[in-house]
Design an enzyme around this catalytic site. Structure first.
Site, mmCIF file in Angstrom:
data_model
loop_
_atom_site.group_PDB
_atom_site.id
_atom_site.type_symbol
_atom_site.label_atom_id
_atom_site.label_comp_id
_atom_site.label_asym_id
_atom_site.label_seq_id
_atom_site.Cartn_x
_atom_site.Cartn_y
_atom_site.Cartn_z
ATOM 1 N N SER A 105 0.849 -1.186 0.000
ATOM 2 C CA SER A 105 0.000 0.000 0.000
ATOM 3 C C SER A 105 0.893 1.248 0.000
ATOM 4 O O SER A 105 1.695 1.422 -0.909
ATOM 5 C CB SER A 105 -0.948 -0.035 1.198
ATOM 6 O OG SER A 105 -1.970 0.919 1.065
ATOM 7 N N ASP A 110 -9.639 -3.642 -5.597
ATOM 8 C CA ASP A 110 -9.098 -2.749 -4.579
ATOM 9 C C ASP A 110 -9.608 -1.331 -4.834
ATOM 10 O O ASP A 110 -9.456 -0.794 -5.931
ATOM 11 C CB ASP A 110 -7.567 -2.781 -4.631
ATOM 12 C CG ASP A 110 -6.906 -2.073 -3.461
ATOM 13 O OD1 ASP A 110 -7.589 -1.311 -2.757
ATOM 14 O OD2 ASP A 110 -5.700 -2.291 -3.258
ATOM 15 N N HIS A 159 -8.324 -4.671 -1.197
ATOM 16 C CA HIS A 159 -7.056 -4.112 -0.739
ATOM 17 C C HIS A 159 -6.302 -5.063 0.175
ATOM 18 O O HIS A 159 -5.071 -5.091 0.171
ATOM 19 C CB HIS A 159 -7.317 -2.793 -0.010
ATOM 20 C CG HIS A 159 -6.081 -2.001 0.273
ATOM 21 N ND1 HIS A 159 -5.283 -1.489 -0.730
ATOM 22 C CD2 HIS A 159 -5.486 -1.635 1.437
ATOM 23 C CE1 HIS A 159 -4.274 -0.832 -0.197
ATOM 24 N NE2 HIS A 159 -4.358 -0.911 1.115
#
Length: 708
Positions: free
Chosen positions: A557, A643, A675
């Site tokens: 991320s 995501d 995600h």
């Protein structure tokens, strides 16, 4: 696009100009953003086929790692029961099933606060067990499943739950009558996580999101009424802010919180009047954050507020009168530049305070008796500790969890009156795990500006010899004041037991060393995050732990942005880089207010749309824009099609750009995930095994099978 078993897919170029502040950037791969295009899906599937072909030789190792994780895990297991009302609530898992089963069992006596001890013979459940929700049943027919809300009415007769079966974090709420197992007609789609009942059980409160996936509205729904009659009780028009709904442990106040990355505002409502009007605690003030907790101290209703106003950079704790929260404040814990105050939890007879000191989490108890704080002490050099599973206002115990690199997750109850610690459960590690075989330690790297940056390491004492470099996996994150604390991982044993060192670079932008540590790693100081990581890599190389040919970096991320940035800054230091759901097209995303969460993110990264200085600064580090003709390390980018936080298009564009300069880059897209990756524990283990096999091969631990 063309590809074969040994040649990578080549995304064609369709130039689009992106012009801001007089700067023109030509984006050749923005067309990959069209998720509904069959051509885009075909490209992602072609990338998956290429990755499969390139890594096919690792399948035996992947299967071996998967089996190791599985064989070390007690698959049929039971969480430590948590008391709420007249029941013990817990979740159990069953061998062969992907998801948990949520259960409860009646308590033996109203004065019974001693949680049942969990041993091998208890794994099938407690006496009188009642299954509330079986996630395996709910997940049938779906490739993805995630539970976003789970709440019980105070009288224990109704269950509220919300599920997402796409991975896009939009949940459908349902209400179940526990006695019959039947669902009521109440069904509310497209909600955010975190819905709850009011204490009467007559109403439920939930949030919905706007087109940018920002939770922006709080709703009240009356059980049994048509959804069209639901009432919007709070709407947040400022696109920098998200909203959420909660209830105090005392069950006395419902609370709405609106928050951005740097500013918060809370609103309260007496829970006995769920259709009443919420009132603000402290009106929002830019760059002031605060959290509110209800307490009763010496018979007086008080609000406890942890805040960073008035120069309290690391936060302080004050109390105010419930009826006049903007009136006179009583200082309970003043600001301390060496301690980052994180939270306070109030109970009928004591407070629990959580904070950070010297880069480690801490817990202390205040017994309302003028004796001050009593900190819990632990005898390991690195650890993580935190309270959890404490829903009851009058409970005489505190449930807390403890873990370290070498100690599996351990659950205790602390009897507050006596200080007695009751060991309730330690995460089982099957197959004869011996913690004495492992060493954990801390090193300090010197950053470019002289700042000392902590590094946490763990390895097998008998496999890592002093002065002999070893394969190493260096993990980093460094954003949102999120700290990466030392913790145990069963899957990680598959690396350590093969002679690999695992390390965490606690870079600026995280929260390990307090609020200033975060503030000096965001917006116009963001490059410190990247250069700190490079300094940590150089330190462990110079200290003899590893070599560039044995060092692999990992981040996900915002940590994936870190991976892309360090690949550009210091490609010569790494053999490989594992980037999971990586935020590598950061500037493009933060320039577009229509994308999920973008405006909220401006407080973290800056606003490049309206600020030329921020635009130039972000462009100087955004990975896609800074790919250059150098010898890159091997790169594996892992993403998910659904995501909504970091869109799949970012790593897809990054890999395409890397291929232009001859980099060996692989892209793996989960086509039914969000995600957090795939859902289901076995699927998650296989995903971890895939990544770890690649890491091991890239670091040279399987030289006969390493990627060419």
């Amino acid at each position: 696009m063309t590809s074969g078993p040994s040649t990578p897919p080549l995304a064609y170029k369709k130039p689009q100009n992106r012009e801001h502040h007089g700067d023109v950037y030509i984006d050749d791969y923005e067309w990959l953003r069209n998720k509904d295009s069959p051509e885009v899906i075909a490209h992602l599937e072609s990338e998956n086929s290429y990755t499969d072909a390139r890594t096919a030789h690792q399948e035996p190792l992947r299967q071996q790692i998967f089996n190791e994780i599985k064989n070390r895990t007690q698959e049929t297991d039971l969480s430590v029961p948590v008391r709420r009302g007249n029941y013990w609530y817990y979740t159990r898992t069953v061998e062969g099933q992907e998801y948990g089963i949520h259960c409860r069992a009646p308590i033996s006596s109203p004065i019974d606060w001693a949680a049942p001890l969990i041993s091998g013979s208890d794994q099938i459940g407690l006496t009188g067990e009642q299954i509330l929700l079986d996630d395996n049943v709910e997940a049938e027919g779906h490739e993805f499943f995630s539970l976003g809300s789970f709440d019980l009415s105070d009288d224990g007769t109704q269950l509220l739950y919300a599920v997402d079966v796409e991975g896009d974090e939009r949940y459908t709420i349902r209400v179940r009558v526990i006695a019959t197992g039947e669902n009521l007609p109440d069904t509310i789609p497209n909600t955010s996580a975190g819905a709850l009942f009011d204490p009467s059980g007559r109403y439920l409160f939930y949030t919905t999101v706007d087109d940018a996936w920002r939770p922006d509205t709080v709703w009240r729904h009356e059980i049994g009424a048509a959804r069209t009659t639901d009432t919007s009780i709070f709407h947040e028009p400022d696109e920098r802010f998200w909203v959420g709904i909660g209830i105090t442990r005392s069950r006395k106040f419902l609370m709405i919180e609106a928050g951005s990355s740097v500013t918060t505002e809370s609103w309260l409502l007496d829970a006995s009047d769920p259709t009443g009007d919420f009132t603000v605690v402290w009106p929002r003030h830019d760059h002031t954050e605060y959290d509110v907790e209800h307490a009763i101290i010496n018979g007086e209703d008080r609000l406890l507020i942890v805040h960073n106003g008035g120069g309290a950079v690391n936060f302080e704790l004050v109390s105010v009168a419930v009826e006049d929260p903007r009136g006179t404040q009583r200082m309970l814990l003043p600001h301390d530049p060496q301690i980052r105050l994180e939270s306070v939890d109030a109970f009928a007879d004591f407070l629990v305070v959580e904070y950070r000191r010297d880069g480690l989490t801490r817990i202390a108890i205040d017994r309302h008796d003028e004796s001050g704080l009593t900190e819990l002490d632990f005898d390991e050099p690195l650890f993580a500790v935190g309270s959890a599973g404490n829903p009851e206002w009058t409970q005489p115990t505190i449930r807390f969890g403890f873990t370290s690199f070498v100690t599996p997750s351990t659950v205790y109850d602390l009897v507050v009156a006596t200080g007695e610690r009751r060991l309730l459960k330690q995460q089982p590690v099957l197959g004869g795990y011996d913690p004495t075989l492992y060493e954990q330690r801390r090193e300090w790297a010197t950053a470019e500006d002289g700042t000392q940056v902590p590094i946490s390491l763990v390895y097998r004492r008998d496999l890592i010899l002093p002065g002999t470099p070893a394969p190493t996996l260096l993990y980093g994150y460094g954003s949102y004041e999120h700290s990466i604390d030392p913790g145990f991982g069963i899957a990680r044993l598959s690396l350590l037991d093969r002679g690999m060192i695992f390390a965490i670079a606690h870079v600026r932008g995280g929260g390990e060393l307090g609020r200033t540590w975060y503030e000096t790693g965001k917006t116009l100081t963001k490059r410190n995050t990247f250069t700190d990581f490079v300094s940590c890599a150089r330190h462990i190389i110079d200290a003899g732990y590893t070599t560039p040919n044995q060092l692999v970096a990992e981040g996900g991320s915002a940590g994936g942005l870190l991976m892309g940035a360090v690949a550009n800054l210091a490609p010569e230091l790494f053999a490989g880089i594992l980037a999971e759901v990586p935020f590598v097209d950061a500037l493009t995303s933060i320039l577009d207010p229509s994308l999920p969460l973008t405006v909220i993110e401006w407080d973290e990264w800056g606003d490049p749309l309206h600020d030329a200085e921020v635009y130039a600064y972000m462009k100087s580090y955004s990975p896609v824009e800074n790919v250059r003709a150098v010898a890159y390390p091997h790169i594996l980018a892992v993403t998910s099609l659904n995501d909504t936080r970091v869109l799949y298009v970012e790593p897809a564009k990054w890999v395409a750009k890397l291929r232009e300069v001859g980099a060996d880059a692989l892209l793996k897209t989960e086509m039914s995930a969000g995600h957090g990756g795939v859902s289901g524990r076995y699927s998650a283990w296989r995903e971890r095994a895939f990544n770890y096999a690649w890491v091991l091969g890239t670091a040279g631990l399987n030289p006969s099978e390493s990627d060419s």
